[in-house]
Design an enzyme around this catalytic site. Structure first.
Site, PDB file in Angstrom:
ATOM      1  N   HIS A  14       0.874  -1.184   0.000  1.00  0.00           N
ATOM      2  CA  HIS A  14       0.000   0.000   0.000  1.00  0.00           C
ATOM      3  C   HIS A  14       0.907   1.228   0.000  1.00  0.00           C
ATOM      4  O   HIS A  14       1.706   1.417  -0.919  1.00  0.00           O
ATOM      5  CB  HIS A  14      -0.933  -0.104   1.213  1.00  0.00           C
ATOM      6  CG  HIS A  14      -2.063   0.872   1.258  1.00  0.00           C
ATOM      7  ND1 HIS A  14      -2.421   1.673   0.197  1.00  0.00           N
ATOM      8  CD2 HIS A  14      -2.953   1.183   2.263  1.00  0.00           C
ATOM      9  CE1 HIS A  14      -3.458   2.417   0.540  1.00  0.00           C
ATOM     10  NE2 HIS A  14      -3.797   2.139   1.790  1.00  0.00           N
ATOM     11  N   HIS A  26      -2.325  -2.121  -9.950  1.00  0.00           N
ATOM     12  CA  HIS A  26      -3.307  -1.553  -9.045  1.00  0.00           C
ATOM     13  C   HIS A  26      -4.555  -2.415  -9.051  1.00  0.00           C
ATOM     14  O   HIS A  26      -4.924  -2.953 -10.091  1.00  0.00           O
ATOM     15  CB  HIS A  26      -3.665  -0.119  -9.476  1.00  0.00           C
ATOM     16  CG  HIS A  26      -4.267   0.670  -8.372  1.00  0.00           C
ATOM     17  ND1 HIS A  26      -5.606   0.614  -8.076  1.00  0.00           N
ATOM     18  CD2 HIS A  26      -3.707   1.507  -7.471  1.00  0.00           C
ATOM     19  CE1 HIS A  26      -5.833   1.396  -7.042  1.00  0.00           C
ATOM     20  NE2 HIS A  26      -4.708   1.944  -6.654  1.00  0.00           N
ATOM     21  N   ASP A  68       2.661   5.632  -6.809  1.00  0.00           N
ATOM     22  CA  ASP A  68       3.906   5.524  -6.057  1.00  0.00           C
ATOM     23  C   ASP A  68       5.153   5.430  -6.935  1.00  0.00           C
ATOM     24  O   ASP A  68       6.269   5.491  -6.422  1.00  0.00           O
ATOM     25  CB  ASP A  68       3.857   4.295  -5.133  1.00  0.00           C
ATOM     26  CG  ASP A  68       2.855   4.487  -4.020  1.00  0.00           C
ATOM     27  OD1 ASP A  68       2.819   5.594  -3.471  1.00  0.00           O
ATOM     28  OD2 ASP A  68       2.111   3.540  -3.711  1.00  0.00           O
TER      29      ASP A  68
HETATM   30  N1  CMC Z   1       4.916  -6.638 -10.507  1.00  0.00           N
HETATM   31  C1  CMC Z   1       4.799  -7.841 -11.091  1.00  0.00           C
HETATM   32  N2  CMC Z   1       3.657  -8.519 -11.219  1.00  0.00           N
HETATM   33  C2  CMC Z   1       2.568  -7.956 -10.709  1.00  0.00           C
HETATM   34  C3  CMC Z   1       2.596  -6.710 -10.087  1.00  0.00           C
HETATM   35  C4  CMC Z   1       3.825  -6.042  -9.983  1.00  0.00           C
HETATM   36  N3  CMC Z   1       3.913  -4.850  -9.403  1.00  0.00           N
HETATM   37  N4  CMC Z   1       1.358  -6.388  -9.666  1.00  0.00           N
HETATM   38  C5  CMC Z   1       0.566  -7.411 -10.014  1.00  0.00           C
HETATM   39  N5  CMC Z   1       1.301  -8.352 -10.651  1.00  0.00           N
HETATM   40  C6  CMC Z   1       0.791  -9.590 -11.244  1.00  0.00           C
HETATM   41  C7  CMC Z   1       0.428 -10.588 -10.172  1.00  0.00           C
HETATM   42  O1  CMC Z   1       1.534 -11.405  -9.847  1.00  0.00           O
HETATM   43  C8  CMC Z   1      -0.676 -11.357 -10.855  1.00  0.00           C
HETATM   44  O2  CMC Z   1      -0.091 -12.214 -11.811  1.00  0.00           O
HETATM   45  P1  CMC Z   1      -0.747 -13.677 -12.099  1.00  0.00           P
HETATM   46  O3  CMC Z   1      -2.106 -13.378 -12.676  1.00  0.00           O
HETATM   47  O4  CMC Z   1       0.186 -14.313 -13.031  1.00  0.00           O
HETATM   48  O5  CMC Z   1      -0.825 -14.354 -10.773  1.00  0.00           O
HETATM   49  C9  CMC Z   1      -1.412 -10.272 -11.639  1.00  0.00           C
HETATM   50  O6  CMC Z   1      -0.411  -9.261 -11.907  1.00  0.00           O
HETATM   51  C10 CMC Z   1      -2.577  -9.657 -10.902  1.00  0.00           C
HETATM   52  O7  CMC Z   1      -2.093  -9.144  -9.688  1.00  0.00           O
HETATM   53  P2  CMC Z   1      -2.824  -9.267  -8.287  1.00  0.00           P
HETATM   54  O8  CMC Z   1      -1.804  -9.509  -7.223  1.00  0.00           O
HETATM   55  O9  CMC Z   1      -3.979 -10.219  -8.394  1.00  0.00           O
HETATM   56  O10 CMC Z   1      -3.415  -7.808  -8.154  1.00  0.00           O
HETATM   57  P3  CMC Z   1      -4.021  -7.153  -6.839  1.00  0.00           P
HETATM   58  O11 CMC Z   1      -5.127  -6.306  -7.310  1.00  0.00           O
HETATM   59  O12 CMC Z   1      -4.338  -8.185  -5.809  1.00  0.00           O
HETATM   60  O13 CMC Z   1      -2.819  -6.285  -6.264  1.00  0.00           O
HETATM   61  C11 CMC Z   1      -1.292  -4.513  -5.983  1.00  0.00           C
HETATM   62  C12 CMC Z   1      -2.661  -4.936  -6.538  1.00  0.00           C
HETATM   63  C13 CMC Z   1      -1.177  -2.987  -6.035  1.00  0.00           C
HETATM   64  C14 CMC Z   1      -1.175  -4.944  -4.499  1.00  0.00           C
HETATM   65  C15 CMC Z   1      -0.194  -5.181  -6.831  1.00  0.00           C
HETATM   66  O14 CMC Z   1      -0.287  -4.748  -8.169  1.00  0.00           O
HETATM   67  C16 CMC Z   1       1.202  -4.902  -6.280  1.00  0.00           C
HETATM   68  O15 CMC Z   1       1.644  -5.600  -5.367  1.00  0.00           O
HETATM   69  N6  CMC Z   1       1.931  -3.880  -6.828  1.00  0.00           N
HETATM   70  C17 CMC Z   1       3.232  -3.514  -6.303  1.00  0.00           C
HETATM   71  C18 CMC Z   1       3.098  -2.697  -5.041  1.00  0.00           C
HETATM   72  C19 CMC Z   1       2.597  -1.296  -5.309  1.00  0.00           C
HETATM   73  O16 CMC Z   1       3.088  -0.601  -6.188  1.00  0.00           O
HETATM   74  N7  CMC Z   1       1.631  -0.870  -4.492  1.00  0.00           N
HETATM   75  C20 CMC Z   1       1.074   0.498  -4.591  1.00  0.00           C
HETATM   76  C21 CMC Z   1      -0.347   0.464  -5.051  1.00  0.00           C
HETATM   77  S1  CMC Z   1      -0.979   2.077  -5.495  1.00  0.00           S
HETATM   78  C22 CMC Z   1      -0.992   3.039  -4.111  1.00  0.00           C
HETATM   79  C23 CMC Z   1      -1.554   2.420  -2.900  1.00  0.00           C
HETATM   80  O17 CMC Z   1      -2.606   1.774  -2.906  1.00  0.00           O
HETATM   81  O18 CMC Z   1      -0.935   2.598  -1.863  1.00  0.00           O
END
Ligand code: CMC
Length: 388
Positions: A228, A267, A323
């Protein structure tokens, strides 16, 4: 017993009704109370946006003057809060100090428990928005072992924050108005984002009818996490680790192999470019024109370009989020990485409080209490310890 829908992480479950923030993740649209984020970032100020989020309408000139006065009136901390911060170790993370000190405010303002009294809510909201920069700045100075700088209420909200952080370390310090403006825009961009993890935490804890300091303290805990608000700090660590643009392809391969995440990408809601990331990129140019370019920018730009053309990211609709670039600006503004999430928290406070206030007034809202799918044992006989 009973039917429950299994939805870990509430991917498909609306936990509330809300009129605060609208997001269309596919189209990359973000609006506060119906106003596009682009217009607010260009024409508004953080305090004006805070008023909008909390009251539903933009203030008139007189209302803004009164609101600014109300906030300014509450910027000082009780001296015992200072002692609380002094009790932390020299290397305490500022988010830990912020979380604890905001929660501690509930003991200084026991009247905050009267959550159904509208005037009282207004008072506590102004108090907390006013004190957040002071708490953040004190946490920062504590880490450095420097004397605290008290609020100077002749200054604007954002200028005051910068002065409390940096003033005495450089006696001639006077914030450059272009940098103040850039920081104010960043606070606006962070001000609300509907039911994100920390807002959900504030609502969930707030639904027990606890006071707003305790609820926001919980929100700060949620924001601390690297998935987050902690992502901005993690992005800079990642860029530093990558080191040079030559190392990007190897890093991307590691991400695709599941070794780590590309921080600042992806996201839950945006499956398109995060509109805030676009505005931040522009603000970064304005800041770098004053401070000189952050050398990590070149790596970030190249990383973004490569990722946006790579099938792995395209297929999953992974774009830069808020971010990805914010940390580069914060660093150019002389903030150490562990302060980045504190900036996010200060920006998000009006959003948390607007959502908390909405929750408290919503007659249909109930205490948050999700169901579970039980996967453990059913009834068993107790075994005495000698027989185990
Ligand atoms: N790098 C590589 N792969 C990713 C990333 C990433 N940053 N984000 C998602 N994926 C992949 C994930 O592994 C999954 O792949 P698969 O379908 O093969 O299993 C697919 O994309 C869908 O991801 P998810 O984990 O189901 O997505 P989510 O909606 O549960 O998570 C998230 C969203 C923001 C937690 C995630 O994208 C992430 O961890 N990003 C990196 C951390 C980040 O930048 N966070 C800030 C978010 S914006 C500001 C805030 O909210 O604070």
């Amino acid at each position: 017993p009973g039917l429950a829908t299994y939805d870990p992480g509430f991917v498909n479950t609306a936990s509330c009704r809300s009129a605060v923030t609208y997001i269309d993740g596919d189209a990359g649209i973000l609006e506060y109370r119906g106003y596009p984020i682009e217009q607010l970032a260009e024409h508004s100020t953080f305090l004006e946006v805070a008023y909008l989020l909390l009251n539903g309408e933009l203030p008139t000139a007189a209302e803004l003057e009164q609101w600014t006065h109300d906030i300014t009136y509450h910027t000082f901390l009780h001296e015992n809060v200072k002692q609380l911060i002094e009790g932390f170790r020299y290397d305490a993370h500022p988010m830990g100090m912020l979380m604890a000190s905001v929660s501690a405010l509930s003991t200084f303002y026991p009247d905050a428990r009267e959550i159904h009294d509208a005037d009282n809510r207004k008072l506590q909201i102004a108090r907390l928005i006013a004190k957040m920069p002071t708490l953040g700045a004190f946490a920062y100075r504590h880490q450095l072992g420097k004397p605290y700088v008290y609020p100077d209420n002749r200054l604007s909200y954002t200028e005051n924050f910068l002065a409390m952080l940096f003033k005495m370390s450089e006696p001639s310090y006077q914030a450059d108005p272009r940098l103040v403006k850039a920081l104010d825009i960043l606070l606006i961009l962070h001000a609300d984002h509907e039911q994100n993890c920390s807002t959900n935490a504030v609502r969930s804890v707030g639904s027990s009818e606890v006071d707003p300091y305790s609820a926001v303290g919980a929100g700060i805990g949620a924001l601390f996490g690297p998935l987050h608000g902690g992502a901005n700090e993690a992005v800079l660590a990642m860029l530093r680790r990558i080191g040079t643009t030559d190392n990007i392809p190897g890093f991307i391969e590691g991400v695709k192999a599941g070794k780590e995440k590309l921080m600042g990408f992806g996201h839950r809601v945006y499956k398109n470019y995060d509109p805030r990331a676009k505005i931040i990129k522009k603000a970064a140019d304005d800041v770098f024109a004053v401070t000189g370019v952050n050398p990590l920018l070149e790596i970030a730009l190249e990383l973004e370009k490569i990722a946006l053309e790579d099938e792995y990211f395209v297929k999953r609709k992974l774009y830069p989020n808020v971010d990805f670039y914010s940390g580069l600006i914060y660093e150019a503004l002389q903030f150490p990485p562990e302060m980045f999430t504190v900036l996010f928290a200060i920006g998000r406070t009006p959003g948390w409080l607007a959502q908390w206030s909405e929750l408290v007034q919503d007659k249909e809202q109930k205490i948050a209490r999700p169901k579970q799918i039980y996967t453990g044992h059913r009834t068993r006989e107790f075994t005495p310890i000698s027989e185990r």
